[in-house]
Design a protein around this motif. Structure first.
Motif: not given
Length: 330
Positions: A6, A60, A62-67
């Motif tokens: 990320y 997290d 999924e949070t990084l994905y969403a961001e």
């Protein structure tokens, strides 16, 4: 083990590793490319190096994905030294899809079906011999590699933008010129199927599009049988869902044969280069009559690869003539 990257606050990559449900940062400031190159120079396995340097804070994903902060699991510091390539007609069932696209009323058998039969007959040679060579295509360099979650953009002259759910092998060329497989990843081998259908000799043009891999890189052996699902969403509605099969049990070629016929060329054994090679599919929404639109979301999932690969589709504005590329003399 699954590895991902990320973007830190300064934009540099942070490696993340997980063996189960929890993901952790790897204790290094290096990118995965630089860490892997260091391992090759030292003669050390990547998994062993990560075990030695250790892990730190939980992440997290999924949070990084969403961001929008997830990156491709590996990139090259010079995008011109990352090669995006692939092979087609490698999966059982893939020939019927391609042949239907290329069929003419007076054809007895399409060239696609002939190529597929060659693979069935000679794509898995015994005793280490080289088998029949597959169809091969070039997609681009690292400038065409899109992050998970980012848009796959069809150029103004595109006639279509369609997904192809595939498995990609990711390879680094060692200092002595030996190709070394880093791992395996989900891939969306984004293509222009309308252009290809007009004439199969346009296939080379239809493949010169972006592609996405990841979000996570599988380190280790690939199972013989892999089950995944490809989906297309339009807003909140899922307009396409279909399983896909991969792994050698579902293929007409062995991975070793496909790898051999790519890396037999010295051009592709230049030390330090990175290769993302896609191994084909038998499933695509275009074959089921789906006409994709700007804003559609592609999702490709197979549990062994961790998080699904999601990318929206973006068409550049169309309706005006294709601009002529002007060349000037120096």
């Amino acid at each position: 083990m699954l590895l991902s990257q990320y973007a830190r606050a300064d934009g540099t990559p942070q490696i993340v590793a997980r063996d189960g449900t929890e993901a952790y940062e790897v204790k290094t400031g290096l990118s995965l490319y630089d860490l892997a190159m260091d391992c090759l120079t030292a003669g050390e396995r990547l998994r062993d190096r990560i075990a030695t340097i250790g892990l730190t804070g939980a992440v997290d994903l999924e949070t990084l994905y969403a961001e929008g902060r997830l990156l491709p699991p590996v990139t090259h510091p010079d995008p011109a030294h990352l090669h995006l390539t692939g092979t087609g007609l490698t999966h059982l069932g893939s020939a019927s899809t391609r042949a239907a696209m290329h069929k003419k009323a007076d054809d007895n058998e399409t060239d696609s079906m002939k190529m597929f039969r060659l693979g069935v007959e000679g794509g898995k040679p015994a005793n280490g011999a080289a088998g029949v060579q597959p169809e091969w295509f070039y997609k681009g360099n690292g400038t065409a590699l899109v992050s998970p979650g980012a848009a796959l953009t069809a150029p103004k002259f595109a006639e279509d933008g369609g997904e192809e759910p595939e498995i990609a092998g990711v390879y680094l060329i060692a200092p002595d010129g030996t190709p070394v497989r880093l791992g395996w990843a989900l891939a969306n081998e984004f293509s222009d199927h309308v252009m290809e259908r007009r004439n199969y000799l346009y296939l080379a043009h239809s493949k010169l599009r972006q592609a996405a891999i990841g979000p996570e890189l599988l380190i280790g052996d690939l199972p013989e049988h892999i089950e995944g699902v490809s989906r297309v969403y339009r807003g909140q509605e899922m307009i396409f869902e279909k399983p896909f099969l991969s792994g050698e049990a579902n293929m007409s070629h062995s991975f070793a044969n496909l790898e051999h016929h790519h890396f037999k060329y010295p051009l592709f054994r230049q030390p330090g280069d990175l290769h993302v090679h896609m191994f084909g599919t038998a499933t695509l929404s275009f074959a089921d009559g789906v006409e994709t639109r700007d804003g559609d979301l592609f999702e490709i999932e197979a549990g062994i690869f961790g998080l699904p690969l999601r990318n929206p589709l973006a068409f550049t504005p169309r309706g005006t003539p294709e601009p002529r590329t002007e060349i000037r003399s120096i």
